[in-house]
Design a protein around this motif. Structure first.
Motif, PDB file in Angstrom:
ATOM      1  N   VAL A 111     -52.195-103.951  97.522  1.00 42.62           N
ATOM      2  CA  VAL A 111     -53.180-103.059  98.152  1.00 42.62           C
ATOM      3  C   VAL A 111     -52.258-101.597  98.615  1.00 42.62           C
ATOM      4  O   VAL A 111     -51.615-101.392  99.270  1.00 42.62           O
ATOM      5  CB  VAL A 111     -53.602-103.812  99.653  1.00 42.62           C
ATOM      6  CG1 VAL A 111     -54.460-102.616 100.211  1.00 42.62           C
ATOM      7  CG2 VAL A 111     -54.065-104.884  99.381  1.00 42.62           C
ATOM      8  N   PRO A 112     -53.025-100.535  97.929  1.00 44.98           N
ATOM      9  CA  PRO A 112     -52.458 -99.153  98.082  1.00 44.98           C
ATOM     10  C   PRO A 112     -52.355 -98.939  99.416  1.00 44.98           C
ATOM     11  O   PRO A 112     -53.126 -99.317 100.510  1.00 44.98           O
ATOM     12  CB  PRO A 112     -53.870 -98.231  97.476  1.00 44.98           C
ATOM     13  CG  PRO A 112     -54.542 -99.057  96.523  1.00 44.98           C
ATOM     14  CD  PRO A 112     -54.502-100.532  96.967  1.00 44.98           C
ATOM     15  N   GLY A 113     -51.280 -98.353  99.896  1.00 45.09           N
ATOM     16  CA  GLY A 113     -50.951 -97.857 101.188  1.00 45.09           C
ATOM     17  C   GLY A 113     -50.389 -98.873 102.435  1.00 45.09           C
ATOM     18  O   GLY A 113     -50.206 -98.672 103.162  1.00 45.09           O
ATOM     19  N   THR A 114     -50.077-100.253 101.549  1.00 41.76           N
ATOM     20  CA  THR A 114     -49.465-101.251 102.487  1.00 41.76           C
ATOM     21  C   THR A 114     -48.132-101.223 102.249  1.00 41.76           C
ATOM     22  O   THR A 114     -47.522-101.941 103.261  1.00 41.76           O
ATOM     23  CB  THR A 114     -50.126-102.629 101.889  1.00 41.76           C
ATOM     24  OG1 THR A 114     -49.683-102.988 100.797  1.00 41.76           O
ATOM     25  CG2 THR A 114     -51.417-102.510 102.302  1.00 41.76           C
ATOM     26  N   ARG A 115     -47.335-100.693 101.489  1.00 42.21           N
ATOM     27  CA  ARG A 115     -45.894-100.460 101.188  1.00 42.21           C
ATOM     28  C   ARG A 115     -45.203 -99.908 102.433  1.00 42.21           C
ATOM     29  O   ARG A 115     -45.670 -98.896 102.973  1.00 42.21           O
ATOM     30  CB  ARG A 115     -45.627 -99.724 100.020  1.00 42.21           C
ATOM     31  CG  ARG A 115     -43.800 -99.927  99.894  1.00 42.21           C
ATOM     32  CD  ARG A 115     -43.273 -99.029  98.772  1.00 42.21           C
ATOM     33  NE  ARG A 115     -42.029 -99.025  98.625  1.00 42.21           N
ATOM     34  CZ  ARG A 115     -41.221 -98.210  99.264  1.00 42.21           C
ATOM     35  NH1 ARG A 115     -41.760 -97.327 100.403  1.00 42.21           N
ATOM     36  NH2 ARG A 115     -39.912 -98.230  99.083  1.00 42.21           N
ATOM     37  N   ALA A 116     -44.289-100.739 103.041  1.00 43.97           N
ATOM     38  CA  ALA A 116     -43.512-100.029 104.298  1.00 43.97           C
ATOM     39  C   ALA A 116     -42.250-100.349 103.971  1.00 43.97           C
ATOM     40  O   ALA A 116     -41.652-101.733 103.502  1.00 43.97           O
ATOM     41  CB  ALA A 116     -43.979-100.807 105.380  1.00 43.97           C
ATOM     42  N   ALA A 117     -41.196 -99.600 103.968  1.00 40.82           N
ATOM     43  CA  ALA A 117     -39.772-100.028 103.628  1.00 40.82           C
ATOM     44  C   ALA A 117     -38.824 -99.175 104.892  1.00 40.82           C
ATOM     45  O   ALA A 117     -39.189 -98.271 105.354  1.00 40.82           O
ATOM     46  CB  ALA A 117     -39.668 -99.523 102.195  1.00 40.82           C
ATOM     47  N   ILE A 118     -37.668 -99.676 104.803  1.00 40.68           N
ATOM     48  CA  ILE A 118     -36.636 -98.937 105.605  1.00 40.68           C
ATOM     49  C   ILE A 118     -35.349 -99.446 104.843  1.00 40.68           C
ATOM     50  O   ILE A 118     -35.068-100.497 104.213  1.00 40.68           O
ATOM     51  CB  ILE A 118     -36.698 -99.577 106.955  1.00 40.68           C
ATOM     52  CG1 ILE A 118     -35.598 -98.807 107.723  1.00 40.68           C
ATOM     53  CG2 ILE A 118     -36.315-101.014 107.123  1.00 40.68           C
ATOM     54  CD1 ILE A 118     -35.866 -99.003 109.233  1.00 40.68           C
ATOM     55  N   GLN A 119     -34.383 -98.372 104.892  1.00 40.64           N
ATOM     56  CA  GLN A 119     -33.039 -98.495 104.426  1.00 40.64           C
ATOM     57  C   GLN A 119     -32.190 -98.150 105.771  1.00 40.64           C
ATOM     58  O   GLN A 119     -32.335 -97.291 106.371  1.00 40.64           O
ATOM     59  CB  GLN A 119     -32.417 -97.766 103.316  1.00 40.64           C
ATOM     60  CG  GLN A 119     -33.051 -97.935 101.933  1.00 40.64           C
ATOM     61  CD  GLN A 119     -34.545 -97.228 102.075  1.00 40.64           C
ATOM     62  OE1 GLN A 119     -34.824 -95.985 102.508  1.00 40.64           O
ATOM     63  NE2 GLN A 119     -35.636 -98.041 101.451  1.00 40.64           N
ATOM     64  N   TYR A 120     -31.173 -99.144 106.232  1.00 40.10           N
ATOM     65  CA  TYR A 120     -30.337 -98.953 107.362  1.00 40.10           C
ATOM     66  C   TYR A 120     -29.171 -99.477 107.242  1.00 40.10           C
ATOM     67  O   TYR A 120     -28.776-100.295 106.505  1.00 40.10           O
ATOM     68  CB  TYR A 120     -31.275 -99.558 108.949  1.00 40.10           C
ATOM     69  CG  TYR A 120     -31.286-101.054 108.613  1.00 40.10           C
ATOM     70  CD1 TYR A 120     -30.473-101.848 109.326  1.00 40.10           C
ATOM     71  CD2 TYR A 120     -32.524-101.648 108.144  1.00 40.10           C
ATOM     72  CE1 TYR A 120     -30.431-103.160 109.114  1.00 40.10           C
ATOM     73  CE2 TYR A 120     -32.751-103.016 108.023  1.00 40.10           C
ATOM     74  CZ  TYR A 120     -31.536-103.721 108.604  1.00 40.10           C
ATOM     75  OH  TYR A 120     -31.907-104.938 108.631  1.00 40.10           O
ATOM     76  N   VAL A 121     -27.938 -98.916 108.131  1.00 38.87           N
ATOM     77  CA  VAL A 121     -26.725 -99.412 108.191  1.00 38.87           C
ATOM     78  C   VAL A 121     -26.622-100.906 108.687  1.00 38.87           C
ATOM     79  O   VAL A 121     -27.183-100.771 109.680  1.00 38.87           O
ATOM     80  CB  VAL A 121     -25.855 -98.363 108.743  1.00 38.87           C
ATOM     81  CG1 VAL A 121     -24.539 -99.106 109.153  1.00 38.87           C
ATOM     82  CG2 VAL A 121     -26.046 -97.009 108.286  1.00 38.87           C
ATOM     83  N   ARG A 122     -26.128-101.732 107.895  1.00 44.23           N
ATOM     84  CA  ARG A 122     -26.093-103.136 108.550  1.00 44.23           C
ATOM     85  C   ARG A 122     -24.771-103.534 109.269  1.00 44.23           C
ATOM     86  O   ARG A 122     -23.760-102.817 109.053  1.00 44.23           O
ATOM     87  CB  ARG A 122     -26.685-104.096 107.580  1.00 44.23           C
ATOM     88  CG  ARG A 122     -26.086-104.317 106.313  1.00 44.23           C
ATOM     89  CD  ARG A 122     -26.305-105.179 105.548  1.00 44.23           C
ATOM     90  NE  ARG A 122     -25.713-105.276 104.098  1.00 44.23           N
ATOM     91  CZ  ARG A 122     -24.416-105.942 104.307  1.00 44.23           C
ATOM     92  NH1 ARG A 122     -24.015-106.817 105.014  1.00 44.23           N
ATOM     93  NH2 ARG A 122     -23.818-105.997 102.766  1.00 44.23           N
TER      94      ARG A 122
END
Length: 122
Positions: A111-122
């Protein structure tokens, strides 16, 4: 408060391990075959991209509380990938097999607009 910044930014980020999490919603019209291609495409990436050090794929259980949540319905798919550092994440992000998976298996059925992402230090 900026306490979290003090924790993260007191180290050289380039040398720290990175976790990437992405979530998106699959269209109701997507077939089981298309969803299977999407999940198998993601699960094949670690064999093709050696920078991926760990991974996990989650498919939403469609529990009532997640489907009727006051803040919005749950996403359908979650993908987590771990990397030794930010350069390895950037290699993955631009890798032809990753880009092909997005273009051929993910983008056509989300569904367009539903992508959510994050990159973080683990």
């Amino acid at each position: 408060s900026r306490v979290w910044q003090n924790c993260v930014f007191c180290f050289p980020i380039a040398a720290m391990p990175v976790r990437h999490i992405v979530m998106f919603t699959v269209q109701d019209e997507a077939t089981e075959a298309q969803i299977g291609e999407l999940t198998s495409g993601l699960l094949a990436l670690p064999e093709k991209i050696p920078e991926i050090k760990g991974h996990e794929l989650g498919v939403d259980m469609k529990l009532p509380s997640g489907q009727a949540h006051p803040a919005g319905k749950n996403r359908s798919i979650a993908w987590t990938a771990d990397f030794d550092n930010d350069a390895d994440y950037e290699t993955y992000a631009a890798h032809p097999d990753h880009v092909a998976c997005i273009k051929e298996k993910i983008a056509p059925i989300i569904v367009p607009g539903t992508r959510a992402a994050i990159q973080y230090v683990r």
